[in-house]
Every structure is written in C-alpha cells, then in structure tokens.
Write an enzyme that holds these catalytic residues in place. Structure first.
Site, PDB file in Angstrom:
ATOM      1  N   CYS A  86      -0.815  -1.153  -0.799  1.00 38.74           N
ATOM      2  CA  CYS A  86       0.551  -0.770  -1.182  1.00 38.74           C
ATOM      3  C   CYS A  86       0.580  -0.301  -2.642  1.00 38.74           C
ATOM      4  O   CYS A  86       0.065   0.753  -2.951  1.00 38.74           O
ATOM      5  CB  CYS A  86       1.502  -1.933  -0.910  1.00 38.74           C
ATOM      6  SG  CYS A  86       3.220  -1.424  -0.774  1.00 38.74           S
ATOM      7  N   HIS A 195       0.146  -3.902   4.816  1.00 38.49           N
ATOM      8  CA  HIS A 195      -0.282  -5.150   4.177  1.00 38.49           C
ATOM      9  C   HIS A 195      -1.093  -6.026   5.128  1.00 38.49           C
ATOM     10  O   HIS A 195      -0.509  -6.859   5.831  1.00 38.49           O
ATOM     11  CB  HIS A 195       0.947  -5.944   3.736  1.00 38.49           C
ATOM     12  CG  HIS A 195       1.674  -5.363   2.574  1.00 38.49           C
ATOM     13  ND1 HIS A 195       1.381  -5.697   1.270  1.00 38.49           N
ATOM     14  CD2 HIS A 195       2.671  -4.453   2.493  1.00 38.49           C
ATOM     15  CE1 HIS A 195       2.178  -5.027   0.438  1.00 38.49           C
ATOM     16  NE2 HIS A 195       2.974  -4.256   1.157  1.00 38.49           N
ATOM     17  N   GLU A 197      -2.766  -8.579   4.410  1.00 38.04           N
ATOM     18  CA  GLU A 197      -2.637  -9.993   4.015  1.00 38.04           C
ATOM     19  C   GLU A 197      -1.377 -10.626   4.595  1.00 38.04           C
ATOM     20  O   GLU A 197      -1.204 -11.836   4.544  1.00 38.04           O
ATOM     21  CB  GLU A 197      -2.667 -10.120   2.483  1.00 38.04           C
ATOM     22  CG  GLU A 197      -1.362  -9.794   1.753  1.00 38.04           C
ATOM     23  CD  GLU A 197      -1.082  -8.298   1.592  1.00 38.04           C
ATOM     24  OE1 GLU A 197      -1.777  -7.475   2.222  1.00 38.04           O
ATOM     25  OE2 GLU A 197      -0.146  -7.956   0.834  1.00 38.04           O
TER      26      GLU A 197
END
Lengths: 227, 83
Positions: A86, A195, A197
């Site tokens: 990002c 993302h 994560e």
C-alpha cells in the site's frame, strides 16, 4: 530469517506487519524508526501501509528521503527481499525501485474491501506457494491505488513478467492493466496495494495472505542453505 | 531574495478524475461552454542569499527531484525578486 519493518511518521500498518511475521512465521522481526539508515542486520524489509508524512505532496513522496531508504536501496541491491504494501508500494514507486506512479482512484473514493486477485506470477520469492493464476482474496484500503505507467513501461512489465497480482472483476481503482502488484526484473522487490498482513487468520475474512509470508521464508531458508 | 511560484499539473496524457468531476458539476450548473478542467498544485518557495542563476538551478532541481513526479506530472515556474 530476520525481518525489518521501517516505521515513518504516519505509518499505521506497521504493527499488523510485525504481527503477521510473528504469528505466521514465528521469525524475528523488528520495527526500525525511519531515522536509522542501516538495515544490514536484516534479511528482508517490509515497508508498511499508512499515510507516511500525511501523504503530503504525493503519497510516499517525502518518505523516500528518510535516512532509512538508503538501507532499503542497499538491501534491494544486495538481492534481499523488499516488499512495499500500500503506502510502501507508493514509496517504492517514488524512489524508482519500481517503475510507474500512483494516481488517485478513478472514482475519487477511498475503497476498503476484500478484493479478489489473480496471482499472475507465482515464480517470485513472494508468491512461490500460490498456484499460477490462482484466485485469492486480500483486503484493499486505499484512495490512491490507481497504478499508472506509460504504454512502453507496461509493455516492458509484461515482457519481463513483472506483473505479480491483478484485480479480478471490477477494477477497484482504475489501475493500468488491472495491476495490483508488480516486482522488479530481479524479482526481489515487490510492491502491492492489497494488504496480505490483513488476511492471515479466519476471523479476518481470508487467510490468503499467509502464503505470501511463507513464500518469503521459504526463499530465505533456501538461500541461506545455499550460502 | 527570490520567490519561485511553481505550478505542478498532471500530464495531458494522464486522466485527471478530479477535473472530470468538477467539469460535470460545472455542466450541471449550466456552464456548457466548459470543455475541460484540470486541477493542479501551486507552490511558493522563497530562496535567500542566491543569485538569479543559482535560484533557477536550485528550483529546477527541486522541481525534478521532489515537487513533481515526472512519470505523471509536468511543472513550470516563475522566479521573481522579492524584498
């Protein structure tokens, strides 16, 4: 495998990245303040998402001049794994470690959603545990994720197999060639808007991010074994 | 002392969604003559203790390195001497 997560004023996904490495891999991971410049003690760098420097001027534009970026460039040149997620992707573009630039989403809105992606290249240290052309679900959350490059750069990206992730279905931001993530020619630097994560345990809505981190570790172990 | 007034705009080849949205609003207000709107940034930079040539050199560099992204943006500037 030792991971570094550089933190800039305005980063907000740094803890998520640290937790992902700890929980998914159980490997050592350290936050590193952006005023440090030495990353030689680490094997991989994760540039986290957020709004470094408040997105002033352009997203990622000011972060590129933080001292830590000397260490990031050196790590990339040495063939260590560098991933920008990002805002981290925006930084890699501004620094010129990856080609192109980021524009505001074509619909002008901030888009926060779980997004279907295609893994369009699984022969990278970041995606080796995915199937080629596998569909995966990874969250996105950005207002400036509209990846742009000129036709020549786009051709080069395709010729050198550098497009790693593409959006499936409706393009959430208007990016060139539905690009969600690209790597450099050496394939040790990856930038992606989604993302991973945020997709590591069931309650997050997807666990498809797990294999990205596992792929990185696999690469690290194989390289370490060879050294 | 010099003041640089810098304009940074998206390249013509790059779609400006803000400009498109503003154009739509202007049309809905009845300004049918508006055929294009493009939005950019204006910046003012003050330089002290430099000659005109040094100011030009510095501003040129600053615009290329920091204030604009050459992949998507063009820049132009004017320098004026200020007291």
């Amino acid at each position: 495998m030792r991971f570094a997560v550089p933190i800039f004023p305005g980063s907000n996904c740094d803890i998520d990245c640290i937790k992902a490495v700890e929980d998914v891999l159980g490997e050592p991971v350290s936050p590193v303040w952006h005023q440090e410049s030495d990353l030689s003690g680490y094997d991989a760098v994760i540039l986290p998402g957020g709004f470094s420097y408040g997105d002033y001027l352009r997203s990622g534009a000011l972060a590129q001049f933080s001292p830590i970026m000397k260490g990031v460039v050196k790590a990339a040149q040495e063939g260590k794994l560098v991933i920008g997620i990002c805002n981290g992707f925006q930084m890699l573009l501004e620094m010129g470690l990856l080609p192109g630039a980021m524009l505001q989403n074509d619909h002008l809105k901030f888009r926060c959603d779980i997004q279907e992606l295609t893994v369009s290249l699984n022969e990278t240290p970041f995606t080796s545990l995915y199937e080629q052309n596998e569909s995966i679900r990874i969250p996105i959350a950005h207002g400036q994720g509209n990846y742009f490059c000129d036709d020549k750069t786009r051709q080069e990206l395709e010729e050198h197999d550098q497009i790693v992730f593409r959006y499936q279905g409706e393009n959430p931001n208007g990016s060139t060639a539905a690009i969600a993530g690209i790597c450099n020619r050496e394939r040790n630097v990856l930038g992606m808007m989604p993302h991973p994560e945020r997709a590591i345990v069931e309650w997050m809505g997807s666990v498809d991010g797990v294999r990205l981190f596992q792929s990185m570790l696999k690469h690290g172990e194989e390289n370490h074994g060879a050294a | 002392m010099y003041k640089a007034i810098i304009d940074v705009t998206l390249k013509q080849s790059v779609l400006d969604p803000q400009g498109v949205a503003v154009k739509g609003s202007l049309h809905s207000l009845g300004y049918e003559s508006v055929s294009d709107v493009r939005i950019g940034k204006r910046m003012e930079v003050i330089l002290e203790s430099v000659t005109l040539a040094e100011a030009e050199r510095d501003i040129e560099e600053i615009c290329k390195k920091v204030l604009s992204n050459p992949v998507i943006e063009d820049f132009s500037y004017q320098l004026e001497e200020v007291a």
